[in-house]
Structures are given as structure tokens and as C-alpha cells.
Design a protein around this motif. Structure first.
Motif, PDB file in Angstrom:
ATOM      1  N   SER A  46      25.849  16.998 -19.378  1.00 19.92           N
ATOM      2  CA  SER A  46      24.490  16.734 -18.915  1.00 19.92           C
ATOM      3  C   SER A  46      23.592  17.962 -19.061  1.00 19.92           C
ATOM      4  N   LEU A  47      22.402  17.737 -19.616  1.00 18.65           N
ATOM      5  CA  LEU A  47      21.395  18.790 -19.739  1.00 18.65           C
ATOM      6  C   LEU A  47      20.328  18.687 -18.655  1.00 18.65           C
ATOM      7  N   VAL A  48      20.543  17.808 -17.703  1.00 22.41           N
ATOM      8  CA  VAL A  48      19.578  17.602 -16.618  1.00 22.41           C
ATOM      9  C   VAL A  48      19.938  18.516 -15.448  1.00 22.41           C
ATOM     10  N   PRO A  49      19.016  19.368 -14.992  1.00 24.36           N
ATOM     11  CA  PRO A  49      19.318  20.231 -13.841  1.00 24.36           C
ATOM     12  C   PRO A  49      19.640  19.424 -12.601  1.00 24.36           C
ATOM     13  N   ASP A  50      20.649  19.829 -11.880  1.00 26.42           N
ATOM     14  CA  ASP A  50      21.064  19.167 -10.653  1.00 26.42           C
ATOM     15  C   ASP A  50      20.445  19.917  -9.469  1.00 26.42           C
ATOM     16  N   PRO A  51      19.587  19.271  -8.675  1.00 29.85           N
ATOM     17  CA  PRO A  51      18.924  19.962  -7.562  1.00 29.85           C
ATOM     18  C   PRO A  51      19.905  20.560  -6.559  1.00 29.85           C
ATOM     19  N   ALA A  52      20.997  19.855  -6.276  1.00 26.62           N
ATOM     20  CA  ALA A  52      21.980  20.370  -5.324  1.00 26.62           C
ATOM     21  C   ALA A  52      22.664  21.619  -5.871  1.00 26.62           C
ATOM     22  N   VAL A  53      22.961  21.616  -7.158  1.00 23.94           N
ATOM     23  CA  VAL A  53      23.564  22.796  -7.787  1.00 23.94           C
ATOM     24  C   VAL A  53      22.585  23.967  -7.762  1.00 23.94           C
ATOM     25  N   ALA A  54      21.318  23.676  -8.047  1.00 21.64           N
ATOM     26  CA  ALA A  54      20.297  24.723  -8.026  1.00 21.64           C
ATOM     27  C   ALA A  54      20.195  25.361  -6.646  1.00 21.64           C
ATOM     28  N   GLU A  55      20.217  24.522  -5.602  1.00 22.36           N
ATOM     29  CA  GLU A  55      20.132  25.047  -4.237  1.00 22.36           C
ATOM     30  C   GLU A  55      21.330  25.927  -3.914  1.00 22.36           C
ATOM     31  N   ALA A  56      22.524  25.504  -4.364  1.00 23.98           N
ATOM     32  CA  ALA A  56      23.731  26.289  -4.111  1.00 23.98           C
ATOM     33  C   ALA A  56      23.679  27.628  -4.839  1.00 23.98           C
ATOM     34  N   ILE A  57      23.114  27.635  -6.048  1.00 22.78           N
ATOM     35  CA  ILE A  57      22.974  28.888  -6.797  1.00 22.78           C
ATOM     36  C   ILE A  57      22.092  29.862  -6.036  1.00 22.78           C
ATOM     37  N   VAL A  58      20.954  29.380  -5.572  1.00 28.10           N
ATOM     38  CA  VAL A  58      20.038  30.247  -4.826  1.00 28.10           C
ATOM     39  C   VAL A  58      20.721  30.792  -3.576  1.00 28.10           C
ATOM     40  N   GLN A  59      21.452  29.950  -2.878  1.00 29.32           N
ATOM     41  CA  GLN A  59      22.127  30.375  -1.649  1.00 29.32           C
ATOM     42  C   GLN A  59      23.181  31.443  -1.935  1.00 29.32           C
ATOM     43  N   ARG A  60      23.953  31.268  -3.011  1.00 28.92           N
ATOM     44  CA  ARG A  60      24.978  32.267  -3.335  1.00 28.92           C
ATOM     45  C   ARG A  60      24.345  33.610  -3.683  1.00 28.92           C
ATOM     46  N   CYS A  61      23.275  33.561  -4.465  1.00 27.15           N
ATOM     47  CA  CYS A  61      22.592  34.804  -4.835  1.00 27.15           C
ATOM     48  C   CYS A  61      21.961  35.466  -3.610  1.00 27.15           C
ATOM     49  N   ALA A  62      21.424  34.654  -2.702  1.00 28.07           N
ATOM     50  CA  ALA A  62      20.764  35.193  -1.512  1.00 28.07           C
ATOM     51  C   ALA A  62      21.756  35.837  -0.549  1.00 28.07           C
ATOM     52  N   ARG A  63      23.013  35.420  -0.608  1.00 31.59           N
ATOM     53  CA  ARG A  63      24.010  36.079   0.231  1.00 31.59           C
ATOM     54  C   ARG A  63      24.227  37.519  -0.203  1.00 31.59           C
ATOM     55  N   LEU A  64      23.990  37.795  -1.499  1.00 24.92           N
ATOM     56  CA  LEU A  64      24.113  39.160  -1.994  1.00 24.92           C
ATOM     57  C   LEU A  64      22.805  39.935  -1.857  1.00 24.92           C
ATOM     58  N   ARG A  65      21.671  39.240  -2.059  1.00 22.51           N
ATOM     59  CA  ARG A  65      20.353  39.861  -1.917  1.00 22.51           C
ATOM     60  C   ARG A  65      19.455  38.886  -1.164  1.00 22.51           C
ATOM     61  N   PRO A  66      19.314  39.054   0.170  1.00 19.16           N
ATOM     62  CA  PRO A  66      18.601  38.064   0.998  1.00 19.16           C
ATOM     63  C   PRO A  66      17.177  37.777   0.550  1.00 19.16           C
ATOM     64  N   GLU A  67      16.510  38.737  -0.104  1.00 13.08           N
ATOM     65  CA  GLU A  67      15.131  38.508  -0.503  1.00 13.08           C
ATOM     66  C   GLU A  67      14.989  37.401  -1.548  1.00 13.08           C
ATOM     67  N   ILE A  68      16.099  37.054  -2.207  1.00 12.54           N
ATOM     68  CA  ILE A  68      16.060  35.987  -3.207  1.00 12.54           C
ATOM     69  C   ILE A  68      15.763  34.636  -2.556  1.00 12.54           C
ATOM     70  N   ALA A  69      16.155  34.474  -1.305  1.00  7.70           N
ATOM     71  CA  ALA A  69      15.987  33.178  -0.633  1.00  7.70           C
ATOM     72  C   ALA A  69      14.537  32.718  -0.612  1.00  7.70           C
ATOM     73  N   GLY A  70      13.610  33.641  -0.504  1.00  5.89           N
ATOM     74  CA  GLY A  70      12.204  33.267  -0.425  1.00  5.89           C
ATOM     75  C   GLY A  70      11.446  33.368  -1.735  1.00  5.89           C
ATOM     76  N   ALA A  71      12.143  33.641  -2.826  1.00  5.18           N
ATOM     77  CA  ALA A  71      11.474  33.796  -4.121  1.00  5.18           C
ATOM     78  C   ALA A  71      10.982  32.443  -4.642  1.00  5.18           C
ATOM     79  N   ARG A  72       9.789  32.427  -5.207  1.00  6.14           N
ATOM     80  CA  ARG A  72       9.213  31.180  -5.724  1.00  6.14           C
ATOM     81  C   ARG A  72       9.939  30.747  -6.986  1.00  6.14           C
ATOM     82  N   VAL A  73      10.347  29.494  -7.016  1.00  6.63           N
ATOM     83  CA  VAL A  73      11.063  28.954  -8.173  1.00  6.63           C
ATOM     84  C   VAL A  73      10.075  28.678  -9.300  1.00  6.63           C
ATOM     85  N   LEU A  74      10.389  29.189 -10.489  1.00  7.66           N
ATOM     86  CA  LEU A  74       9.541  29.002 -11.662  1.00  7.66           C
ATOM     87  C   LEU A  74      10.059  27.910 -12.589  1.00  7.66           C
TER      88      LEU A  74
END
Length: 327
Positions: free
Chosen positions: A230-258
Motif C-alpha cells: 500500500s502507498l496510502v499513508p496510514d493515519p494510525a501509523v503516522a501518529e505512532a511515528i510522531v509519538q516514538r520520535c517525541a519520546r526522544l525529542r519532546p518538542e517534536i510532539a507539537g511540530a506542525r505536520v507538512l
């Protein structure tokens, strides 16, 4: 002797192979169904690292040869390549002993620098694919090569005495190779909240977490889903990616999605890099199956593929038949 060659595939591997051959005097045409932003290479994070690629010994040699090229491109500027510091999470100095002498600034992280556990600081090439792929196409054009948008139904479609198969996932059909399969990668693109260093980490549960600062944006990842098409982005996967990255750098949690990106890495048990013959006796060089390490090994691999092309020409000029192979 006829020095025409058609390369099928305009991802980073196909374009780099085209540049190497064109700069050696071959008349190169790169055929592709898709170019630019439509290719899998355009979705790549662009960090130099031999990620999940076999055969390991050859891949490391290709990677080190490519490292030299990227260092020089970073020094010159203009190609979208820079040397950037970051953290290889979950990695020890023993695991990267093969890089001894490569002058990559490897040192263990302190707990204050990387709280998630063991990690290494490294200074590695980071490639902005949005700038690098157009640069590669320009370098190919400067050497007399060209890219042509074509739909290819078989390797025999190429009207040249030598065909180089850099079709990636397309090789599954073109070379009748069921071993080629997708490894789906999903990215989230956000505004950079001020992060200067990249981080890559494999979780104990098999998850993949990384953030890579690129011009005007921060790339967050990722996934490595074997066999997923599938080439369609999965919203749940996207949310999990942001959460994992934010655990390492909390400021990522509030970054605007482009935006969101999905790419299918063309994986194989081992890279296929070999010369063979088509049914009509023409030479084919198979060059695919690099998975998520295409950027990392591109220059070393391309030079080896070019050597196979030139070896076939020597054999033909001496009246020798090319080696038997697939195709």
C-alpha cells in the motif's frame, strides 16, 4: 564497437549507474515509468548507513566507496549532500568496528546525550533527495546521457546491445524474480522545531524510529513492513511515528505536520548484481534489490555494474560469449 546502453529505472541506483557509464564514454539512455518525486528514491530519508542489505561484506565495500564520493560532494556543495552529526541508537563501537579508520567521529553517547540507552555519535553523509535527484539527472545530462519516460513490458524492449536492469521492484516482473519484494516505509514530514542532529534507532520490538533534519523540514520515521504494497499513508501509523520520535525529542510532539510519504523499498535476500544474456543474445546486467540502502551503496555498486558492462564489451570484441545468467 557499439557503446549504447539502456538503463531501466531512474531511481538513485539507475541514475548513478547512468552517470558512471556516461562519464566513461557510453551513450546512456535511462528509461523509467516514473521520474523525480514519483520514484521510491524520492521518499528516502537519505542518511548514509548500510541498512538491512546483503551480502554484508560486499555491501560494506560499496558503502565505503560511496562514502568517499559523498564526502567530496559535501565539500564541493550544490548536490544536496552534507556531513551531519547524529546518534545511532542501540549501536555499540564493537558493532561498527568495520568503520575503523573511516574518520566518522564515532564515540559512545553519554546518558545525558541519549537517554534511551546505548548509542553512538557519528558524522555521516545526509542527502536531501529533493535536491540530489535533480542534481544526478543534471550530471547525467552534462555527460551526454538522458532520461526518457517509457513503459517497459520486458527487458527485450530496450533497443541497445547492453541493458542494465535497475528496475527495483519492477524487476519482480521484468526479470521474473519473485524474490524481489517491497518493504514499506512511511514518513511524516513536519516543520523543524529546532533540531540540528539526526537520530536513528531500532526498537527491541522491531520498531524503527528516526528523525532527519532536511532543508525546511524534519523527516520522521518510520516503518519497515515486509511484503506490504500500500502507498496510502496510514493515519494510525503516522501518529505512532510522531509519538516514538517525541519520546526522544519532546518538542517534536507539537511540530506542525507538512505532509506524509510512503515508499516501497525494493528488497531481496541479496542484491542481484550480475551479467547475463537475453533471449536474443544481448547482454543484460542485473542491478537491483538494494532495499533501504540504495543511497548508501549507490556509487560503489554503480562502478561494479559499469565494470560488468565494460567486461561484456571486451568479451564481445574478442568473440567470446557473455556468461550465462538470468533474464
Amino acid at each position: 564497437m557499439n557503446r549504447d546502453v539502456v538503463i531501466i529505472g531512474a531511481g538513485v541506483v539507475g541514475l548513478t549507474t547512468g552517470v558512471v557509464l556516461a562519464e566513461r564514454g557510453w551513450r546512456v539512455r535511462v528509461w523509467a515509468r516514473e521520474v523525480g518525486e514519483a520514484t521510491t528514491s524520492a521518499v528516502a530519508g537519505g542518511l548514509w548507513w548500510p541498512y538491512h542489505i546483503e551480502p554484508r561484506r560486499a555491501a560494506r565495500a560499496w558503502a565505503l566507496e560511496s562514502l568517499d564520493v559523498y564526502r567530496e560532494l559535501a565539500r564541493r556543495g550544490g548536490a544536496g549532500v552534507r556531513m551531519a552529526e547524529g546518534v545511532l541508537g542501540g549501536t555499540s563501537l564493537e558493532e561498527v568496528a568495520w568503520l575503523e579508520g573511516a574518520a566518522l567521529g564515532l564515540r559512545a553517547c553519554t546518558p545525558g546525550e541519549y537517554a534511551a540507552g546505548a548509542g553512538l555519535w557519528a558524522r555521516l553523509p545526509l542527502v536531501d533527495m529533493a535536491g540530489y535527484l535533480p542534481w544526478l539527472r543534471g550530471r547525467l545530462a552534462d555527460a551526454g546521457g538522458r532520461v526518457e519516460v517509457r513503459t517497459v513490458t520486458g527487458l527485450a524492449d530496450a533497443d541497445a546491445p547492453v541493458v542494465v536492469n535497475c528496475a527495483g521492484l519492477g524487476a519482480r516482473e521484468l526479470a521474473d524474480d519473485p524474490e524481489v519484494h517491497p518493504v514499506r516505509g512511511q514518513l511524516v514530514i513536519v516543520e523543524n522545531p529546532g533540531i540540528d542532529h539526526w537520530t536513528v534507532s531500532d526498537g527491541a520490538d522491531g520498531s524503527l524510529t528516526y528523525f532527519l533534519p532536511q532543508p525546511g523540514r524534519l523527516l520522521l520515521g518510520g516503518t519497515a513492513e515486509e511484503g506490504a504494497w500500500s502507498l496510502v499513508p496510514d493515519p494510525a501509523v503516522a501518529e505512532a511515528i510522531v509519538q516514538r520520535c517525541a519520546r526522544l525529542r519532546p518538542e517534536i510532539a507539537g511540530a506542525r505536520v507538512l505532509g506524509h510519504r510512503v515508499g516501497l523499498r525494493p528488497a531481496r535476500g541479496v542484491v542481484r548484481l550480475e551479467r547475463g544474456v537475453l533471449g536474443d543474445g544481448r547482454v543484460v546486467v542485473h542491478h537491483y534489490g538494494h532495499g533501504g540502502a540504495g543511497v548508501t551503496v549507490a556509487w560503489g555498486c554503480a562502478r561494479e555494474a559499469a565494470g560488468l558492462v565494460e567486461g561484456a564489451q571486451v568479451g564481445a570484441s574478442e568473440g567470446a560469449a557473455p556468461p550465462e545468467g538470468g533474464g
